[in-house]
Design a protein around this motif. Structure first.
Motif, mmCIF file in Angstrom:
data_model
loop_
_atom_site.group_PDB
_atom_site.id
_atom_site.type_symbol
_atom_site.label_atom_id
_atom_site.label_comp_id
_atom_site.label_asym_id
_atom_site.label_seq_id
_atom_site.Cartn_x
_atom_site.Cartn_y
_atom_site.Cartn_z
ATOM 1 N N LEU A 1 0.815 -1.248 0.018
ATOM 2 C CA LEU A 1 0.118 0.020 -0.047
ATOM 3 C C LEU A 1 0.963 1.223 -0.112
ATOM 4 C CD1 LEU A 1 -1.884 -2.362 1.898
ATOM 5 C CD2 LEU A 1 -3.334 -0.382 1.497
ATOM 6 N N ASP A 2 0.647 2.057 -1.006
ATOM 7 C CA ASP A 2 1.529 3.295 -1.194
ATOM 8 C C ASP A 2 0.924 4.513 -1.872
ATOM 9 O OD1 ASP A 2 3.742 4.927 -2.134
ATOM 10 O OD2 ASP A 2 5.049 3.386 -1.348
ATOM 11 N N ASP A 3 1.267 5.593 -1.849
ATOM 12 C CA ASP A 3 0.586 6.754 -2.224
ATOM 13 C C ASP A 3 1.198 7.467 -3.424
ATOM 14 O OD1 ASP A 3 1.849 9.797 -1.230
ATOM 15 O OD2 ASP A 3 2.326 7.950 -0.078
ATOM 16 N N THR A 4 2.356 7.000 -3.909
ATOM 17 C CA THR A 4 3.262 7.477 -4.859
ATOM 18 C C THR A 4 3.445 6.609 -6.086
ATOM 19 O OG1 THR A 4 5.387 6.456 -4.247
ATOM 20 C CG2 THR A 4 4.397 8.698 -3.277
ATOM 21 N N PRO A 5 3.400 7.236 -7.417
ATOM 22 C CA PRO A 5 3.939 6.386 -8.431
ATOM 23 C C PRO A 5 5.110 5.316 -8.233
ATOM 24 C CG PRO A 5 2.825 8.245 -9.233
ATOM 25 C CD PRO A 5 3.237 8.510 -7.884
ATOM 26 N N ALA A 6 6.202 6.130 -7.727
ATOM 27 C CA ALA A 6 7.359 5.271 -7.304
ATOM 28 C C ALA A 6 7.117 4.169 -6.708
ATOM 29 C CB ALA A 6 8.364 6.141 -6.850
ATOM 30 N N VAL B 1 -3.141 4.205 -2.579
ATOM 31 C CA VAL B 1 -4.059 4.986 -1.786
ATOM 32 C C VAL B 1 -3.834 6.724 -2.307
ATOM 33 C CG1 VAL B 1 -4.932 5.686 0.571
ATOM 34 C CG2 VAL B 1 -3.812 3.573 0.298
ATOM 35 N N ALA B 2 -4.842 7.412 -2.726
ATOM 36 C CA ALA B 2 -4.832 8.690 -3.324
ATOM 37 C C ALA B 2 -4.806 9.556 -2.245
ATOM 38 C CB ALA B 2 -5.654 8.821 -4.328
ATOM 39 N N THR B 3 -3.964 9.753 -1.142
ATOM 40 C CA THR B 3 -4.127 10.693 -0.081
ATOM 41 C C THR B 3 -2.504 11.382 -0.114
ATOM 42 O OG1 THR B 3 -3.260 8.442 1.237
ATOM 43 C CG2 THR B 3 -5.394 9.351 1.530
ATOM 44 N N GLY B 4 -1.971 11.380 -1.152
ATOM 45 C CA GLY B 4 -0.758 11.831 -1.219
ATOM 46 C C GLY B 4 -0.737 12.987 -2.345
ATOM 47 N N ARG B 5 0.179 13.373 -2.971
ATOM 48 C CA ARG B 5 0.191 14.267 -4.096
ATOM 49 C C ARG B 5 -0.182 14.061 -5.390
ATOM 50 N NH1 ARG B 5 4.800 15.182 -0.695
ATOM 51 N NH2 ARG B 5 4.898 17.055 0.126
ATOM 52 N N SER B 6 -0.138 12.513 -5.835
ATOM 53 C CA SER B 6 -0.692 11.904 -6.819
ATOM 54 C C SER B 6 -2.362 11.565 -6.902
ATOM 55 C CB SER B 6 0.249 10.734 -7.222
ATOM 56 O OG SER B 6 1.580 10.891 -7.052
ATOM 57 N N ASP B 7 -2.727 11.683 -7.960
ATOM 58 C CA ASP B 7 -4.129 11.340 -8.098
ATOM 59 C C ASP B 7 -4.294 10.177 -8.513
ATOM 60 O OD1 ASP B 7 -3.897 11.313 -10.932
ATOM 61 O OD2 ASP B 7 -4.586 13.209 -11.416
ATOM 62 N N GLU B 8 -5.747 9.472 -8.673
ATOM 63 C CA GLU B 8 -5.942 8.181 -8.922
ATOM 64 C C GLU B 8 -5.482 7.817 -10.382
ATOM 65 O OE1 GLU B 8 -9.778 6.830 -7.899
ATOM 66 O OE2 GLU B 8 -9.881 7.993 -6.142
ATOM 67 N N ALA B 9 -5.416 8.523 -11.258
ATOM 68 C CA ALA B 9 -5.245 8.346 -12.641
ATOM 69 C C ALA B 9 -3.575 7.892 -12.880
ATOM 70 C CB ALA B 9 -5.450 9.388 -13.518
ATOM 71 N N ALA B 10 -3.011 8.772 -11.931
ATOM 72 C CA ALA B 10 -1.466 8.609 -12.243
ATOM 73 C C ALA B 10 -0.932 7.088 -11.368
ATOM 74 C CB ALA B 10 -0.679 9.711 -11.444
ATOM 75 N N LEU B 11 -1.614 6.970 -10.400
ATOM 76 C CA LEU B 11 -1.293 5.725 -9.614
ATOM 77 C C LEU B 11 -1.917 4.554 -10.602
ATOM 78 C CD1 LEU B 11 -2.587 7.205 -6.230
ATOM 79 C CD2 LEU B 11 -0.295 6.643 -6.795
ATOM 80 N N ARG B 12 -2.720 4.533 -11.159
ATOM 81 C CA ARG B 12 -3.387 3.384 -12.073
ATOM 82 C C ARG B 12 -2.317 3.300 -13.153
ATOM 83 N NH1 ARG B 12 -8.173 1.521 -10.614
ATOM 84 N NH2 ARG B 12 -9.577 2.812 -9.644
ATOM 85 N N ASP B 13 -1.923 4.356 -13.726
ATOM 86 C CA ASP B 13 -0.512 4.451 -14.879
ATOM 87 C C ASP B 13 0.443 3.793 -14.492
ATOM 88 O OD1 ASP B 13 -2.639 5.706 -16.497
ATOM 89 O OD2 ASP B 13 -1.874 7.622 -16.285
ATOM 90 N N ALA B 14 0.723 3.960 -13.071
ATOM 91 C CA ALA B 14 1.868 3.353 -12.455
ATOM 92 C C ALA B 14 1.990 1.796 -12.352
ATOM 93 C CB ALA B 14 2.390 3.904 -11.108
ATOM 94 N N GLY B 15 0.626 1.353 -12.387
ATOM 95 C CA GLY B 15 0.346 0.019 -12.219
ATOM 96 C C GLY B 15 -0.227 -0.364 -11.147
ATOM 97 N N ALA B 16 -0.987 0.088 -10.185
ATOM 98 C CA ALA B 16 -1.694 -0.125 -9.082
ATOM 99 C C ALA B 16 -2.674 -0.992 -9.703
ATOM 100 C CB ALA B 16 -2.131 1.056 -8.417
ATOM 101 N N GLY B 17 -2.850 -2.252 -8.686
ATOM 102 C CA GLY B 17 -4.039 -3.047 -9.043
ATOM 103 C C GLY B 17 -5.597 -2.624 -8.805
ATOM 104 N N ALA B 18 -5.438 -1.638 -7.512
ATOM 105 C CA ALA B 18 -6.307 -0.784 -7.185
ATOM 106 C C ALA B 18 -6.250 0.381 -6.602
ATOM 107 C CB ALA B 18 -7.371 -1.914 -6.058
#
Length: 228
Positions: free
Chosen positions: A171-176, A191-208
């Motif tokens: 569980l992490d809030d950054t694309p890195a 978890v989109a509680t940091g500086r990155s939005d949901e789209a950026a996190l999905r683009d980085a490969g998050a499963g959810a």
């Protein structure tokens, strides 16, 4: 005893927010070690403390080595201990964080640890300050003094816990942070509680991607997708 499943938690902006105290303590430690005020800081999101220190030093025209970083890490841990009351007053656990940790702890065969760019001593102070440390198996984690690159921290946590990537979730809030899990074959719940939005996190490969940790039932539903 080896767990059948491990949950790997990031700290900053996933479980807690220091509300600027962390940067101030970093500046204190930086000046203590280098003799120079920290006028600027290198990028920090998803980056390990060793790299942040090295790159920040470069911004000030300084060259550093491992010994300098070790001194910095020690000074940073001391600063957190000295200013823990201020950290508690100004910072806070993110909504749902405590309940999420408790809920995961109730899952059979599941253990929890930390994968963080923070050095371990600082990670311990941060979670203890906000009462989030009671379920953490610190010896299984990966920390900012262990390696420069975040994927190596995930790999170390898997090795230390004795769990395969198929039986782990990060569980992490950054694309890195997301990419570090993906690089090791670990399922990632962002978890989109940091500086990155949901789209950026999905683009980085998050499963959810969760908007936050408030909906404990939703978190457990996603965790159920991990074999364990």
């Amino acid at each position: 005893m080896r767990p059948s499943r491990i949950v790997l938690w990031d700290i900053d902006h996933t479980l807690i927010d220091t509300r600027g105290v962390g940067r101030e303590l970093c500046a204190m430690a930086f000046e203590r070690v280098t003799g120079r005020p920290m006028e600027r800081q290198a990028a920090i999101d998803g980056i390990t403390e060793a790299v942040i220190f090295r790159e920040t030093a470069k911004l000030h025209g300084l060259r550093t080595d491992r010994r300098d970083f070790e001194r910095f890490a020690h000074a940073l841990a001391e600063a957190h201990v000295q200013r823990v009351a201020e950290l508690r007053k100004r910072g806070h656990a993110l909504p749902g964080a405590a309940a999420a940790l408790d809920a995961v702890a109730s899952l059979p065969g599941t253990e929890q640890t930390v994968v963080s760019g923070n050095v371990r001593a600082v990670a311990e102070v941060k979670l203890r300050t906000f009462g989030l440390d009671r379920h953490i198996r610190w010896e299984c984690g990966g920390y900012g003094e262990d390696a420069d690159e975040r994927p190596a921290l995930v790999r170390l946590a898997l090795e230390r816990s004795g769990v395969t990537a198929a039986d782990a979730v990060l569980l992490d809030d950054t694309p890195a942070g997301v990419r570090a899990g993906v690089a090791n074959g670990v399922r990632v719940i962002a978890v989109a509680t940091g500086r990155s939005d949901e789209a950026a996190l999905r683009d980085a490969g998050a499963g959810a991607v969760l908007p936050d940790l408030v909906d404990t039932d939703l978190l457990l539903k996603h965790l159920a997708d991990v074999k364990g």
